[in-house]
Design a protein around this motif. Structure first.
Motif, mmCIF file in Angstrom:
data_model
loop_
_atom_site.group_PDB
_atom_site.id
_atom_site.type_symbol
_atom_site.label_atom_id
_atom_site.label_comp_id
_atom_site.label_asym_id
_atom_site.label_seq_id
_atom_site.Cartn_x
_atom_site.Cartn_y
_atom_site.Cartn_z
ATOM 1 N N UNK A 1 -25.574 7.525 82.863
ATOM 2 C CA UNK A 1 -26.218 8.626 82.156
ATOM 3 C C UNK A 1 -25.668 9.976 82.586
ATOM 4 N N UNK A 2 -26.465 10.996 82.388
ATOM 5 C CA UNK A 2 -26.095 12.376 82.696
ATOM 6 C C UNK A 2 -26.170 12.597 84.205
ATOM 7 N N UNK A 3 -25.031 12.612 84.847
ATOM 8 C CA UNK A 3 -24.969 12.720 86.302
ATOM 9 C C UNK A 3 -25.422 14.094 86.803
ATOM 10 N N UNK A 4 -25.540 15.068 85.914
ATOM 11 C CA UNK A 4 -26.016 16.394 86.325
ATOM 12 C C UNK A 4 -27.468 16.358 86.799
ATOM 13 N N UNK A 5 -28.190 15.286 86.458
ATOM 14 C CA UNK A 5 -29.583 15.172 86.887
ATOM 15 C C UNK A 5 -29.720 15.107 88.400
ATOM 16 N N UNK A 6 -28.680 14.712 89.087
ATOM 17 C CA UNK A 6 -28.736 14.616 90.545
ATOM 18 C C UNK A 6 -27.919 15.711 91.221
ATOM 19 N N UNK A 7 -27.531 16.732 90.480
ATOM 20 C CA UNK A 7 -26.696 17.805 91.021
ATOM 21 C C UNK A 7 -27.389 18.566 92.151
ATOM 22 N N UNK A 8 -28.689 18.513 92.191
ATOM 23 C CA UNK A 8 -29.431 19.219 93.236
ATOM 24 C C UNK A 8 -29.368 18.500 94.588
ATOM 25 N N UNK A 9 -28.876 17.277 94.598
ATOM 26 C CA UNK A 9 -28.765 16.499 95.827
ATOM 27 C C UNK A 9 -27.406 16.718 96.478
ATOM 28 N N UNK A 10 -27.352 16.553 97.782
ATOM 29 C CA UNK A 10 -26.103 16.680 98.516
ATOM 30 C C UNK A 10 -25.084 15.689 97.941
ATOM 31 N N UNK A 11 -23.849 16.099 97.815
ATOM 32 C CA UNK A 11 -22.811 15.302 97.155
ATOM 33 C C UNK A 11 -22.663 13.883 97.653
ATOM 34 N N UNK A 12 -22.792 13.677 98.958
ATOM 35 C CA UNK A 12 -22.626 12.335 99.498
ATOM 36 C C UNK A 12 -23.910 11.517 99.450
ATOM 37 N N UNK A 13 -24.963 12.065 98.857
ATOM 38 C CA UNK A 13 -26.252 11.381 98.779
ATOM 39 C C UNK A 13 -26.717 11.159 97.337
ATOM 40 N N UNK A 14 -25.832 11.399 96.391
ATOM 41 C CA UNK A 14 -26.210 11.310 94.976
ATOM 42 C C UNK A 14 -26.117 9.888 94.453
ATOM 43 N N UNK A 15 -27.228 9.343 93.979
ATOM 44 C CA UNK A 15 -27.160 8.040 93.325
ATOM 45 C C UNK A 15 -26.631 8.194 91.901
ATOM 46 N N UNK A 16 -26.233 7.098 91.318
ATOM 47 C CA UNK A 16 -25.775 7.087 89.929
ATOM 48 C C UNK A 16 -26.994 7.194 89.014
ATOM 49 N N UNK A 17 -26.871 7.982 87.968
ATOM 50 C CA UNK A 17 -27.919 8.075 86.948
ATOM 51 C C UNK A 17 -27.614 7.029 85.881
ATOM 52 N N UNK A 18 -28.614 6.217 85.545
ATOM 53 C CA UNK A 18 -28.446 5.136 84.564
ATOM 54 C C UNK A 18 -29.314 5.372 83.349
ATOM 55 N N UNK A 19 -28.805 4.998 82.196
ATOM 56 C CA UNK A 19 -29.571 4.969 80.949
ATOM 57 C C UNK A 19 -29.638 3.529 80.463
ATOM 58 N N UNK A 20 -30.798 3.132 79.996
ATOM 59 C CA UNK A 20 -30.944 1.809 79.376
ATOM 60 C C UNK A 20 -30.444 1.927 77.945
ATOM 61 N N UNK A 21 -29.780 0.917 77.464
ATOM 62 C CA UNK A 21 -29.218 0.988 76.104
ATOM 63 C C UNK A 21 -30.185 0.352 75.104
ATOM 64 N N UNK A 22 -31.372 0.893 75.077
ATOM 65 C CA UNK A 22 -32.401 0.395 74.157
ATOM 66 C C UNK A 22 -32.045 0.783 72.731
ATOM 67 N N UNK A 23 -32.167 -0.146 71.820
ATOM 68 C CA UNK A 23 -31.967 0.194 70.417
ATOM 69 C C UNK A 23 -33.281 0.086 69.642
ATOM 70 N N UNK A 24 -34.386 -0.018 70.388
ATOM 71 C CA UNK A 24 -35.698 -0.113 69.748
ATOM 72 C C UNK A 24 -36.444 1.203 69.785
ATOM 73 N N UNK A 25 -35.771 2.311 70.219
ATOM 74 C CA UNK A 25 -36.439 3.609 70.317
ATOM 75 C C UNK A 25 -36.400 4.354 69.025
#
Length: 98
Positions: free
Chosen positions: A74-98
Motif C-alpha cells: 500500500x501507501x508506504x507514506x503512512x509510516x513516514x513518521x516512524x524511524x527509517x529502520x523501524x518502518x513496517x510495510x504497509x499492506x492493502x487487501x485486494x478486496x473486490x467486494x467493496x
C-alpha cells in the motif's frame, strides 16, 4: 479493527482456498486495515507474536498472499513518521467486494 475486512478475509467463498496459516495472517492484516481493506501496517514480529507463529511463517504467508493476489503493498507514506529502520510495510487487501 475492521469487521468488514475481517469478514472478507474469513470467507473462503470470497477469497478462494488457501492454507489455514496464510488465512490466519490475512485475517490479522484485515484486523489492522480500514473497512475498505487499506493501510494495514503491523510489523512482522507483531504478527508473529500475536498469532503464536514464527516470523519466518509470517514472511512465508505474506509472500504467498502477495503472489496469490490477496494483498499488495500500500501507501508506504503512512509510516513516514516512524524511524527509517523501524518502518513496517504497509499492506492493502485486494478486496473486490467493496
Amino acid at each position: 479493527m475492521s469487521a468488514q475486512a475481517v469478514g472478507w478475509a474469513l470467507d473462503a467463498r470470497l477469497t478462494g482456498p488457501m492454507s489455514a496459516e496464510h488465512r490466519l495472517v490475512l485475517v490479522a492484516l484485515a484486523d489492522y486495515a480500514t473497512p475498505t481493506g487499506h493501510g494495514a501496517w503491523p510489523a512482522v514480529a507483531t504478527l508473529a507474536e500475536r498469532l503464536g507463529v514464527s516470523t519466518r511463517a509470517v514472511r512465508r504467508s505474506l509472500q504467498a498472499l502477495t503472489a496469490g493476489g490477496w494483498i499488495t503493498k500500500g501507501d508506504q507514506r503512512q509510516t513516514a513518521h516512524l524511524r527509517g529502520d523501524r518502518r513496517p510495510v504497509v499492506w492493502d487487501l485486494t478486496r473486490d467486494d467493496t
